[in-house]
Design a protein around this motif. Structure first.
Motif, PDB file in Angstrom:
ATOM      1  N   PHE A   1    -114.910  33.273 105.001  1.00  0.00           N
ATOM      2  CA  PHE A   1    -114.426  34.640 105.163  1.00  0.00           C
ATOM      3  C   PHE A   1    -113.641  34.832 106.455  1.00  0.00           C
ATOM      4  CE2 PHE A   1    -114.591  39.117 106.217  1.00  0.00           C
ATOM      5  CZ  PHE A   1    -114.401  39.742 105.003  1.00  0.00           C
ATOM      6  N   SER A   2    -114.163  34.322 107.546  1.00  0.00           N
ATOM      7  CA  SER A   2    -113.589  34.607 108.861  1.00  0.00           C
ATOM      8  C   SER A   2    -112.583  33.573 109.346  1.00  0.00           C
ATOM      9  CB  SER A   2    -114.709  34.740 109.904  1.00  0.00           C
ATOM     10  OG  SER A   2    -115.620  35.754 109.547  1.00  0.00           O
ATOM     11  N   ASP A   3    -112.800  32.301 109.005  1.00  0.00           N
ATOM     12  CA  ASP A   3    -111.989  31.235 109.598  1.00  0.00           C
ATOM     13  C   ASP A   3    -110.693  30.955 108.851  1.00  0.00           C
ATOM     14  OD1 ASP A   3    -113.983  30.971 111.438  1.00  0.00           O
ATOM     15  OD2 ASP A   3    -114.873  29.170 110.563  1.00  0.00           O
ATOM     16  N   ILE A   4    -110.636  31.296 107.575  1.00  0.00           N
ATOM     17  CA  ILE A   4    -109.472  30.911 106.769  1.00  0.00           C
ATOM     18  C   ILE A   4    -108.517  32.089 106.619  1.00  0.00           C
ATOM     19  CG2 ILE A   4    -108.676  30.005 104.549  1.00  0.00           C
ATOM     20  CD1 ILE A   4    -111.418  28.720 104.208  1.00  0.00           C
ATOM     21  N   LYS A   5    -107.324  31.954 107.170  1.00  0.00           N
ATOM     22  CA  LYS A   5    -106.254  32.943 107.012  1.00  0.00           C
ATOM     23  C   LYS A   5    -105.258  32.354 106.011  1.00  0.00           C
ATOM     24  CE  LYS A   5    -108.308  34.996 110.449  1.00  0.00           C
ATOM     25  NZ  LYS A   5    -109.283  36.077 110.169  1.00  0.00           N
ATOM     26  N   LEU A   6    -105.284  32.866 104.798  1.00  0.00           N
ATOM     27  CA  LEU A   6    -104.558  32.228 103.700  1.00  0.00           C
ATOM     28  C   LEU A   6    -103.054  32.148 103.971  1.00  0.00           C
ATOM     29  CD1 LEU A   6    -105.639  30.914 101.188  1.00  0.00           C
ATOM     30  CD2 LEU A   6    -105.063  32.963  99.894  1.00  0.00           C
ATOM     31  N   ALA A   7    -102.498  33.131 104.662  1.00  0.00           N
ATOM     32  CA  ALA A   7    -101.070  33.120 104.972  1.00  0.00           C
ATOM     33  C   ALA A   7    -100.682  31.887 105.784  1.00  0.00           C
ATOM     34  CB  ALA A   7    -100.682  34.387 105.725  1.00  0.00           C
ATOM     35  N   LEU A   8    -101.592  31.420 106.625  1.00  0.00           N
ATOM     36  CA  LEU A   8    -101.354  30.222 107.429  1.00  0.00           C
ATOM     37  C   LEU A   8    -101.816  28.964 106.704  1.00  0.00           C
ATOM     38  CD1 LEU A   8    -102.619  31.576 110.886  1.00  0.00           C
ATOM     39  CD2 LEU A   8    -100.268  31.507 110.042  1.00  0.00           C
ATOM     40  N   GLU A   9    -102.906  29.087 105.951  1.00  0.00           N
ATOM     41  CA  GLU A   9    -103.507  27.930 105.295  1.00  0.00           C
ATOM     42  C   GLU A   9    -102.577  27.309 104.267  1.00  0.00           C
ATOM     43  OE1 GLU A   9    -107.027  25.579 105.569  1.00  0.00           O
ATOM     44  OE2 GLU A   9    -106.331  27.345 106.692  1.00  0.00           O
ATOM     45  N   ILE A  10    -101.860  28.147 103.517  1.00  0.00           N
ATOM     46  CA  ILE A  10    -101.017  27.621 102.434  1.00  0.00           C
ATOM     47  C   ILE A  10     -99.812  26.841 102.951  1.00  0.00           C
ATOM     48  CG2 ILE A  10    -101.721  29.410 100.812  1.00  0.00           C
ATOM     49  CD1 ILE A  10     -99.083  30.826 101.343  1.00  0.00           C
ATOM     50  N   LYS A  11     -99.554  26.903 104.243  1.00  0.00           N
ATOM     51  CA  LYS A  11     -98.445  26.146 104.832  1.00  0.00           C
ATOM     52  C   LYS A  11     -98.841  24.701 105.133  1.00  0.00           C
ATOM     53  CE  LYS A  11     -96.445  30.302 106.944  1.00  0.00           C
ATOM     54  NZ  LYS A  11     -96.041  30.967 108.209  1.00  0.00           N
ATOM     55  N   LYS A  12    -100.133  24.410 105.044  1.00  0.00           N
ATOM     56  CA  LYS A  12    -100.616  23.058 105.320  1.00  0.00           C
ATOM     57  C   LYS A  12    -100.526  22.195 104.060  1.00  0.00           C
ATOM     58  CE  LYS A  12    -104.170  24.925 108.467  1.00  0.00           C
ATOM     59  NZ  LYS A  12    -105.639  25.001 108.703  1.00  0.00           N
ATOM     60  N   ASP A  13    -100.606  20.880 104.256  1.00  0.00           N
ATOM     61  CA  ASP A  13    -100.743  19.980 103.114  1.00  0.00           C
ATOM     62  C   ASP A  13    -102.045  20.297 102.389  1.00  0.00           C
ATOM     63  OD1 ASP A  13     -98.368  18.702 103.727  1.00  0.00           O
ATOM     64  OD2 ASP A  13     -99.351  17.123 104.905  1.00  0.00           O
ATOM     65  N   ALA A  14    -102.072  20.066 101.089  1.00  0.00           N
ATOM     66  CA  ALA A  14    -103.244  20.422 100.285  1.00  0.00           C
ATOM     67  C   ALA A  14    -104.527  19.795 100.814  1.00  0.00           C
ATOM     68  CB  ALA A  14    -103.024  20.027  98.829  1.00  0.00           C
ATOM     69  N   ASP A  15    -104.453  18.541 101.260  1.00  0.00           N
ATOM     70  CA  ASP A  15    -105.665  17.865 101.729  1.00  0.00           C
ATOM     71  C   ASP A  15    -106.161  18.415 103.059  1.00  0.00           C
ATOM     72  OD1 ASP A  15    -105.854  16.261  99.509  1.00  0.00           O
ATOM     73  OD2 ASP A  15    -104.706  14.604 100.387  1.00  0.00           O
ATOM     74  N   ALA A  16    -105.296  19.109 103.767  1.00  0.00           N
ATOM     75  CA  ALA A  16    -105.703  19.704 105.048  1.00  0.00           C
ATOM     76  C   ALA A  16    -106.172  21.145 104.884  1.00  0.00           C
ATOM     77  CB  ALA A  16    -104.546  19.647 106.038  1.00  0.00           C
ATOM     78  N   GLN A  17    -105.888  21.728 103.741  1.00  0.00           N
ATOM     79  CA  GLN A  17    -106.287  23.111 103.504  1.00  0.00           C
ATOM     80  C   GLN A  17    -107.777  23.225 103.188  1.00  0.00           C
ATOM     81  OE1 GLN A  17    -103.858  25.690 100.937  1.00  0.00           O
ATOM     82  NE2 GLN A  17    -102.244  24.139 100.971  1.00  0.00           N
TER      83      GLN A  17
END
Length: 244
Positions: free
Chosen positions: A87-103
């Motif tokens: 809930f708190s650590d994952i900001k999807l707007a930033l997360e989707i910019k990473k490679d899938a294995d790093a997300q």
């Protein structure tokens, strides 16, 4: 001091700019915590809304803690990363910019009257800017319990209609897997032959007139996000127990 001089005028204007800027900066700083808290509670409201739990912002946290029984941060292989707060650590707007294995992929498990639901955050692109939302799956991990969509800048009366309840209701009971068990998602289709969305096995909902690109964005973000949850959605209880 000559108040009619240019130097006085410029000096007075500069002083006023500094005063106004200072007041605005102080106000923004003072309200930052309140704004963050409102965003956090609105997120809880949206998650709950997908499973039919409507609440005020003030009551969201209590109901969220009541009905959301697990908050998981999944890796791309379907295993759980216990070091990340979904809930708190994952900001999807930033997360989707990473490679899938790093997300890390947030998943919220809800329990309402002994029935479980699986809620997945969504994010994609509309016509003008980002679109996002949540999709809740029933206990079968296939049929849809409910959805919530929002946007940053879609056209009023057209693409912005994805936030309307009548549009979101079209997704209820649609299925994300076909008869062969392949993930197909849900298409927002302008060629849909079922405008009342009574056929819940066609993997389509009727499009919004004049909002083709936004509708395509909704279709794309659903399939793109769900594919990262495939291993979790298809795992058996024994698999999940082993992975955890």
């Amino acid at each position: 001091m000559n108040r009619d001089s240019n130097s006085y005028t410029f000096g007075f204007a500069a002083a006023m700019v500094l005063v106004v800027a200072s007041v605005l900066a102080f106000t923004a700083s003072s309200l930052k915590d309140l704004q963050s808290e409102n965003v956090r509670k609105e997120k809880m409201q949206n998650i709950l809304s997908t499973i039919g739990i409507e609440t005020s912002r003030e009551g969201a946290e209590k109901l969220f803690n009541t009905y959301i029984v697990e908050q998981l941060a999944l890796r791309n292989d379907g295993t759980v990363d216990d070091t990340v707060d979904a809930f708190s650590d994952i900001k999807l707007a930033l997360e989707i910019k990473k490679d899938a294995d790093a997300q890390r992929f947030p998943l919220y498990v809800a329990a309402v009257e002994q029935t479980q639901y699986y809620i997945i955050p969504l994010r994609g692109a509309g016509l003008w800017n980002a679109i996002w939302g949540y999709i809740a799956l029933n206990e079968d991990k296939n049929s849809i319990k409910g959805v919530v969509f929002d946007h940053q800048g879609e056209t009023a009366g057209l693409g912005a209609e994805i936030t309307q309840q009548w549009f979101m209701n079209r997704f209820v009971d649609e299925k994300i897997f076909d008869m062969s068990g392949d993930l197909v998602g849900i298409s927002v289709s302008k060629t849909n032959n079922d405008p009342n969305d009574t056929d819940k096995d066609d993997h389509e909902v009727d499009a919004i007139s004049g909002a083709t690109i936004t509708g395509d964005g909704v279709s794309d973000m659903i399939i793109e996000r769900l594919q990262h949850y495939l291993r979790y959605l298809k795992a058996t209880p024994a698999d999940l127990a082993y992975n955890n």
